[in-house]
Every structure is written in structure tokens, then in C-alpha cells.
Design a protein around this motif. Structure first.
Motif, PDB file in Angstrom:
ATOM      1  N   LYS A  67       8.236  -2.839 -11.658  1.00 35.26           N
ATOM      2  CA  LYS A  67       8.671  -3.226 -10.315  1.00 35.26           C
ATOM      3  C   LYS A  67       7.598  -2.763  -9.333  1.00 35.26           C
ATOM      4  O   LYS A  67       7.663  -1.665  -8.774  1.00 35.26           O
ATOM      5  N   LEU A  68       6.598  -3.592  -9.165  1.00 35.02           N
ATOM      6  CA  LEU A  68       5.391  -3.188  -8.446  1.00 35.02           C
ATOM      7  C   LEU A  68       5.656  -2.837  -6.996  1.00 35.02           C
ATOM      8  O   LEU A  68       4.932  -2.036  -6.399  1.00 35.02           O
ATOM      9  N   ASP A  69       6.721  -3.413  -6.411  1.00 33.88           N
ATOM     10  CA  ASP A  69       7.042  -3.088  -5.019  1.00 33.88           C
ATOM     11  C   ASP A  69       7.607  -1.675  -4.880  1.00 33.88           C
ATOM     12  O   ASP A  69       7.703  -1.151  -3.770  1.00 33.88           O
ATOM     13  N   GLU A  70       7.957  -1.041  -6.001  1.00 33.40           N
ATOM     14  CA  GLU A  70       8.481   0.324  -5.968  1.00 33.40           C
ATOM     15  C   GLU A  70       7.446   1.339  -6.457  1.00 33.40           C
ATOM     16  O   GLU A  70       7.756   2.536  -6.539  1.00 33.40           O
ATOM     17  N   LEU A  71       6.253   0.866  -6.800  1.00 30.15           N
ATOM     18  CA  LEU A  71       5.215   1.736  -7.341  1.00 30.15           C
ATOM     19  C   LEU A  71       3.977   1.720  -6.450  1.00 30.15           C
ATOM     20  O   LEU A  71       3.663   0.706  -5.831  1.00 30.15           O
ATOM     21  N   VAL A  72       3.285   2.858  -6.414  1.00 32.29           N
ATOM     22  CA  VAL A  72       2.001   2.925  -5.732  1.00 32.29           C
ATOM     23  C   VAL A  72       0.902   2.393  -6.649  1.00 32.29           C
ATOM     24  O   VAL A  72      -0.033   1.730  -6.210  1.00 32.29           O
ATOM     25  N   LYS A  73       1.024   2.668  -7.923  1.00 34.06           N
ATOM     26  CA  LYS A  73       0.008   2.264  -8.884  1.00 34.06           C
ATOM     27  C   LYS A  73       0.107   0.772  -9.181  1.00 34.06           C
ATOM     28  O   LYS A  73       1.194   0.182  -9.176  1.00 34.06           O
ATOM     29  N   SER A  74      -1.020   0.190  -9.481  1.00 37.08           N
ATOM     30  CA  SER A  74      -1.067  -1.193  -9.916  1.00 37.08           C
ATOM     31  C   SER A  74      -0.745  -1.271 -11.414  1.00 37.08           C
ATOM     32  O   SER A  74      -0.745  -0.256 -12.121  1.00 37.08           O
ATOM     33  N   ARG A  75      -0.520  -2.488 -11.891  1.00 33.04           N
ATOM     34  CA  ARG A  75      -0.306  -2.683 -13.326  1.00 33.04           C
ATOM     35  C   ARG A  75      -1.533  -2.223 -14.105  1.00 33.04           C
ATOM     36  O   ARG A  75      -1.424  -1.588 -15.157  1.00 33.04           O
ATOM     37  N   LYS A  76      -2.717  -2.506 -13.563  1.00 31.48           N
ATOM     38  CA  LYS A  76      -3.955  -2.109 -14.236  1.00 31.48           C
ATOM     39  C   LYS A  76      -4.053  -0.592 -14.364  1.00 31.48           C
ATOM     40  O   LYS A  76      -4.480  -0.063 -15.398  1.00 31.48           O
ATOM     41  N   GLU A  77      -3.627   0.135 -13.334  1.00 27.78           N
ATOM     42  CA  GLU A  77      -3.672   1.599 -13.375  1.00 27.78           C
ATOM     43  C   GLU A  77      -2.668   2.149 -14.378  1.00 27.78           C
ATOM     44  O   GLU A  77      -2.983   3.070 -15.147  1.00 27.78           O
ATOM     45  N   VAL A  78      -1.450   1.614 -14.368  1.00 27.70           N
ATOM     46  CA  VAL A  78      -0.435   2.057 -15.332  1.00 27.70           C
ATOM     47  C   VAL A  78      -0.912   1.770 -16.751  1.00 27.70           C
ATOM     48  O   VAL A  78      -0.826   2.627 -17.647  1.00 27.70           O
ATOM     49  N   PHE A  79      -1.429   0.578 -16.973  1.00 27.35           N
ATOM     50  CA  PHE A  79      -1.961   0.193 -18.278  1.00 27.35           C
ATOM     51  C   PHE A  79      -3.045   1.167 -18.721  1.00 27.35           C
ATOM     52  O   PHE A  79      -3.034   1.661 -19.857  1.00 27.35           O
TER      53      PHE A  79
END
Length: 399
Positions: free
Chosen positions: A306-318
Motif C-alpha cells: 500500500k504505497l500511499d501508506e509507506l515512505v519507501k518505494s517498491r524498489k526500496e522495499v524490494f
């Protein structure tokens, strides 16, 4: 440091002994193990016929040819799939188009399909073949798709590369109750493996006989099909353009051995998926939805951030999960956004649900040999990565 793949094969001593036995036999290529493997899969699925091939891609290609998909005719499939589901149409010179996905199951949306068919009928551009893709092992809504096929006159080939061992409405995927053909994959990360390999199943004798010819150069020894008297017992004729898509006895023997554990493989995948569901349900993630009509083979377990609830991007989480030794993946980049398909006229924004899904998708490890200890490690790292991101957002909001 740990190194946990997103998927991997499970090979036992029994598998090794089976392959060793065929290696010392008289047959390595097209021997008796091919038909035995085909029968084993067909019997399991409740289908009349099966044809073993070099890959699921080969199966998709031959399936299109057997359905007489030709130059400038039309094939539709899901944009949320591996490119082979679309490329098979292009191999035949057909036009390829896509149907957007259901945001809950990530499968082809039947509502979107019905709307697109009605528009295509008005424009005189109805598809000849539709390929529903059973993404991650969950069957599409095949009964409704079959009803639309009768209404609009298209053929159905199920891409069940992820779904061997799954069920739909109580029947095994591959029964072809609502389709002309079903395709399976035996790639190492799939439910069972033959190394590389695939299979196509059907209840239609005409399709079966043509698939057998197409698998082996379009050659036949059938007296009813040859065009002149036989020269002798060696005589054969090539009556159409076929391919060398033959599986080997080595691969088939491994497949036979693996089939003995198919239900066990799928049951454990479902158990591990349920552990993920319970452990991750309170995090800022969308977890994969399951239709009540379906028992998934769970080839993949895909979360959406849920990217609107996260500061990190998908790339960063990955990247953080990779750095922790968790070899996550992403399934799939929408096919219509690939450069080849862009060159055919597709653009970003054409299939918004598939693109929205892709923007936050991460595939977590899921395979038969994944231990609860390693899965707990994955769960804890996912929790750590996304919770710290959420806490960071909350902190920034208080500044």
C-alpha cells in the motif's frame, strides 16, 4: 547470510533413481515414459488426452496452431502474465490484445472481457482465441468465460502453467470442462518439474491427433492421412509444417516420479500461504484474494504494497529484502508495456488495473521445501521493512 529463493524444485532420492533407471534403458528420447507421463497427468486431471512437449511455450504455440489461429486473426489474453501467453499468437501471425485484470484475484476480469467482447462485436473484431491465465495457481472464472465463448464464438485455451494440482468448482484444473485445451508448465519453479517441459490437455480427439503431428514436424504414418500408397513399413509423410517440440523419456520419467507427490506439494503450498495470510494481515499490504470456487495450486504468493501508506518505494522495499537474503521477485511486468508490444501500438494506461497491481507487487518465497523457520524469517523481515516505513511516515506527519 541466508539466501532464500522465491521458488525452487524438490528432488528426492526416488526421483534420482527413476532418472538413473531410464538413463540405463533403451530409451532416452521418445520412448514409453512419454505416454506413461501423459496418461498419468490426463488421468489425474480427468481429461481424455495429453501431449507432452518441450515447454509450456511450445504447448501454447501448438495449441494456437491446432485451433487454426492464422494471419491477422485475433487472440486475447491477460496483461498480467509471462510474455509467452501473448507471444504464441504472434508466432501464428495473429493480432494480440489484452483484457484487464480483476483487482482481487489478479486474473483476467470476466466483467472487462464481457464489455470488450460487446465492443469488438460492434466493430467486427471479435477474437478467435481467448487465453485465460490462472495466475499464481488460482483458476479464472471458467464457467462464465465458457458462456461468453458460446455467445461470441471464440475458442478457449487455459494457460494453467501455474495451476497443476489446483481445482475449480470441485474439478481438477486441466479437466477442460470449460475449454478446448489446457496448458501446464513443468519448469523447475512450478508445482512439479521435468527440468524444462510442458503439456497440453484436451477432450477433443481431432485436436489431440493434430497436436501429436505438430509436435513432430507435421509427420504422420496414419494410412488414412498419407497421400499415396505406402512404400513399406518405414514410410512416413510430412503433411503440414510442424516442429520438433518433443519431450524426452528422461524428462517424462522425472515427471512421473514427481506426480506421486503432487497433492502433497500443493497442500503444503496452501498451508504456507495461510501462514503468510495470518502473519501479514495487519501490515500495510494487500494480500492475494481467493475465490470460494477455487482451490489454488499456489505457485506464487504475491503481496501488494500500500504505497500511499509507506515512505519507501517498491524498489526500496524490494532492495532491502534482497539485501536480507530473501530473493523476492515481481510477477509480472504487464505484457503490453514491453517494448515489442509498445511497437505494436500499446501504451501505458491501456490496462489500468494490471498496471496498478504491478506498481506495488512483490512475490515472496513459496515452495514445497520452504521451512517454517525460513518463512518466519521472511515474515519478520517484511514486517520490519514495511513497519519502519510506516513509522517513518507517521513521524514525518507529526513534524
Amino acid at each position: 547470510m541466508k539466501s532464500i529463493p522465491y521458488g525452487r524444485q524438490d528432488i528426492t532420492q526416488a526421483d534420482l533413481l527413476a532418472v538413473q533407471e531410464v538413463l540405463t534403458s533403451d530409451w532416452l528420447t521418445q520412448g514409453p515414459a512419454i505416454e506413461q507421463f501423459e496418461k498419468k497427468v490426463a488421468d489425474y486431471c480427468g481429461t481424455k488426452y495429453a501431449v507432452a512437449l518441450t515447454s509450456a511455450t511450445a504447448a501454447l504455440h501448438l495449441g494456437c496452431l491446432a485451433l487454426d489461429l492464422g494471419l491477422n486473426e485475433v487472440l486475447w489474453t491477460s496483461p498480467n502474465t509471462f510474455v509467452a501467453s501473448a507471444n504464441c499468437g504472434r508466432y501464428c501471425g495473429a493480432k494480440v490484445d489484452f483484457v484487464d485484470i480483476d483487482p482481487q484475484t489478479y486474473n483476467l476480469s470476466v466483467t472487462a472481457l464481457e464489455e470488450k467482447l460487446e465492443l469488438a462485436k460492434r466493430n467486427g473484431e471479435l477474437p478467435k482465441v481467448v487465453i485465460p491465465v490462472h495466475f499464481s495457481g488460482q483458476s479464472c472464472e471458467m464457467e462464465r468465460i465458457a458462456e461468453l465463448a458460446k455467445l461470441y464464438g471464440f475458442k478457449i485455451m487455459e494457460d494453467a502453467s501455474h495451476a497443476l494440482g489446483g481445482r475449480y468448482q470441485g474439478s481438477n484444473v486441466g479437466a477442460c470442462e470449460y475449454s478446448d485445451m489446457t496448458v501446464f508448465s513443468f519448469h523447475p519453479v512450478k508445482i512439479i518439474t521435468t527440468g524444462e517441459g510442458g503439456m497440453i490437455l484436451t477432450n477433443r480427439r481431432d485436436l489431440y491427433e493434430r497436436l501429436l503431428r505438430l509436435r513432430s514436424h507435421g509427420i504422420t504414418r496414419d494410412y488414412d492421412l498419407v497421400r499415396r500408397n505406402s512404400d513399406g513399413p518405414w514410410h512416413y509423410q510430412q503433411i503440414e509444417l510442424g516442429y520438433n517440440y518433443r519431450m524426452t523419456d528422461i524428462q517424462a520419467t522425472l515427471g512421473i516420479s514427481q506426480m506421486l507427490r503432487l497433492d502433497k506439494f500443493v497442500a503444503r503450498r496452501n498451508m504456507l500461504a495461510e501462514r503468510y495470510n495470518n502473519a501479514l494481515k495487519d501490515l500495510p499490504l494487500l494480500l492475494p484474494g481467493q475465490s470460494p470456487e477455487v482451490y489454488s495450486a499456489y505457485h506464487l504468493y504475491v503481496i501488494q504494497l500500500k504505497l500511499d501508506e509507506l515512505v519507501k518505494s517498491r524498489k526500496e522495499v524490494f532492495g532491502e529484502l534482497i539485501s536480507a537474503g530473501i530473493n523476492v521477485n515481481v510477477h509480472y511486468i504487464p505484457v503490453h508495456t514491453q517494448p515489442y508490444y509498445r511497437n505494436l501500438g500499446f501504451n501505458e494506461g491501456d490496462f489500468p488495473q494490471a498496471e496498478k497491481y504491478y506498481a506495488g507487487a512483490i512475490t515472496l518465497p513459496l515452495y514445497y521445501g520452504l521451512s517454517e523457520e525460513d518463512q518466519d524469517y521472511v515474515i519478520n523481515k517484511v514486517n520490519e521493512v514495511v513497519t519502519h516505513s510506516e513509522e517513518s511516515r507517521n513521524f514525518q506527519g507529526r513534524i
